[in-house]
Write an enzyme that holds these catalytic residues in place. Structure first.
Site, PDB file in Angstrom:
ATOM      1  CB  SER A 128      -0.890   0.004   1.244  1.00 25.52           C
ATOM      2  OG  SER A 128      -0.106  -0.021   2.409  1.00 25.52           O
ATOM      3  CE  LYS A 129       5.419   4.852  -0.214  1.00 19.79           C
ATOM      4  NZ  LYS A 129       6.593   3.999   0.063  1.00 19.79           N
ATOM      5  N   GLY A 130       0.495   5.811   0.903  1.00 19.45           N
ATOM      6  CA  GLY A 130      -0.375   6.954   1.117  1.00 19.45           C
ATOM      7  C   GLY A 130       0.390   8.231   0.899  1.00 19.45           C
TER       8      GLY A 130
END
Ligand code: NAD
Length: 439
Positions: A128-130
């Site tokens: 994931s990444k934000g």
């Protein structure tokens, strides 16, 4: 020196499954850069078309508006993203980036890279990444805390030790992770240390995490030198980026006997053919914030630093610094990608033609997520390891992963990047096949 590997990226386009864009249309679009490598590996693996379609799409993408009251009473609304690319192998794992350049495309690419990276080193996480579009350097500590807490609240339905576990990335650090952990814990009404990694050691962080990415780079760079029959002693190294990854990689390679002839950061580079004392340069940056004005070497531009005649080049700053425009001028024998995505797909073929041995980002900088995994394990077990144990286990995983990728590259006569993608995709695809499609 090893035999040059077969690496023509310019495949006949009709052979690439489900292609929706020209892979060279936008060389610097990070999602396209990731996808072009993915397509190449998928084709070599003869990936099942159904699995191919699943793996080409992120599982979940969230866009949120984040209102923040500034210290002067004004209100600004920021845009934030969180992308869960794939969680088939375990909870999603990926950093949070605060930067003016953040885009959904970039976050998607970084989330996919996290998926492949965790699979390359075979840890039980998805990717994931934000990110939030903002300039944290222009914000007060209080403003940054309010931004972090409101962003965390906005994505809270995704977060959790068993669902999505953030970590620091560009412009976020231990302090930001402490706020994320506290905000999540307040929402669920009990303390949950394992919801983020890269926390301060005092509140459940792991010893060795801060140095882990640079240490991992050093371990795989040494493996590459050994494979290529090059000595470590006296090997010359240039490092672009002198932050967490670059400075530690330089420090560790120097301790192993390499000569660090050039270092650089956003203010420019420093070159000294006799070798730079990395510890001294780190002290200088701690005092002056950047390398600007560092007296023990000559100034050099970042562009020229990349094309110096050195044995090992470590790009550890930004994406897209080695492109089809400058790849022909690179003179290093080994490139160890400390940063995520420093080389574009267009540059890959040129580097291959020149016989440059590239340790790809999803392998080279996987030391960070590996020790994040150790942190998550320690938090869940409530039992903490010594720094020596962390470092020993990191070495074991990085060495094994390097050899797994190298073996695959030799078996299929492809470069290390394609082999790393093949290894990662096959591991994720196997789990999808075993789990089947929920309906
Ligand atoms: P950081 O913010 O600590 O350091 C970044 C460095 O790059 C700084 O020295 C900065 O001055 C330099 N820089 C910025 N713009 C530059 C430019 N135009 N030219 C040259 N140098 C420039 O960040 P970091 O944590 O060291 O991360 C660097 C890269 O490594 C990023 O791509 C990040 O995603 C990746 N990465 C980091 C980790 C980690 O554990 N920190 C893990 C895996 C990958």
């Amino acid at each position: 020196m090893a035999t040059p590997l077969v690496t023509d990226l310019r495949l006949p386009t009709h052979r690439v499954l489900g292609r929706d864009k020209d892979r060279f249309l936008n060389e610097e679009n990070p999602f396209e850069a990731m996808m072009s490598r993915f397509d190449r590996a998928a084709e070599l693996l003869d990936l099942d078309p159904g699995i191919y379609k699943i793996l080409r799409n992120p599982e979940k993408q969230i866009i949120i508006s984040i209102p923040v009251q500034f210290d002067n009473g004004d209100v600004e609304v920021f845009t934030g993203f969180r992308v869960l690319y794939n969680t088939s192998r375990g909870p999603a794992k990926g950093g949070i980036r605060f930067d003016t350049q953040v885009t959904l495309e970039e976050v998607k690419a970084l989330a996919a890279w996290m998926t492949w990276k965790c699979a390359v080193v075979n840890i039980p996480f998805g990717g994931s990444k934000g990110g939030v579009i903002c300039d944290p350097l222009k914000m007060s500590v209080g403003e940054l805390e309010r931004l972090t807490r409101r962003y965390t609240a906005g994505i809270i339905s995704l977060l959790g030790p068993d669902s999505d576990v953030p970590a620091p990335d560009v412009n976020t650090n231990e302090r930001v992770m402490a706020w994320v952990m506290d905000t999540y814990s307040m929402h669920v009404r009990h303390t949950v240390t394992s919801v983020v990694t890269g926390k301060p050691v005092e509140m459940g962080g792991s010893l060795g995490r801060r140095e882990a990415t640079g240490r991992g780079c050093m371990i795989v760079a040494k493996e590459a030198l050994q494979y290529l029959g090059m000595p470590v002693q006296g090997t010359t190294v240039a490092v672009q980026g002198f932050g967490n990854v670059g400075s530690v990689a330089a420090q560790m390679l120097q301790r192993e006997g390499c000569t660090i002839t050039a270092i650089g950061d956003r203010s420019g580079g420093i070159v000294n053919p006799r070798g730079i004392d990395v510890d001294d340069a780190i002290r200088y940056v701690a005092e002056h914030k950047t390398l600007e004005g560092y007296p023990k070497g000559d100034a050099i531009s970042n562009e020229d630093l990349l094309t110096l005649e050195v044995d090992v080049l470590v790009p550890a700053a930004l994406e897209n610094v080695i492109t089809s425009k400058n790849a022909g001028n690179i003179r290093a024998k080994v490139i160890c990608e400390g940063a995520n995505g420093p080389t574009t797909a267009g540059a890959d073929a040129i580097l291959d033609e020149k016989g440059i041995f590239v340790i790809p980002d999803i392998l080279a900088n996987a030391g960070g997520v590996t020790v994040s995994y150790f942190e998550w394990v320690q938090d869940r077990g409530g039992y903490f390891w010594s720094e020596q144990l962390v470092n020993d286990r990191l070495r074991e995983i990085m060495t094994r992963s390097f050899r797994d990728v190298l073996n695959l590259s030799q078996q299929h006569k492809v470069n290390m990047r394609t082999a790393a993608y093949m290894l990662a995709i096959s591991r994720v695809a196997t789990v999808h096949k075993l789990r089947g499609i929920y309906a």
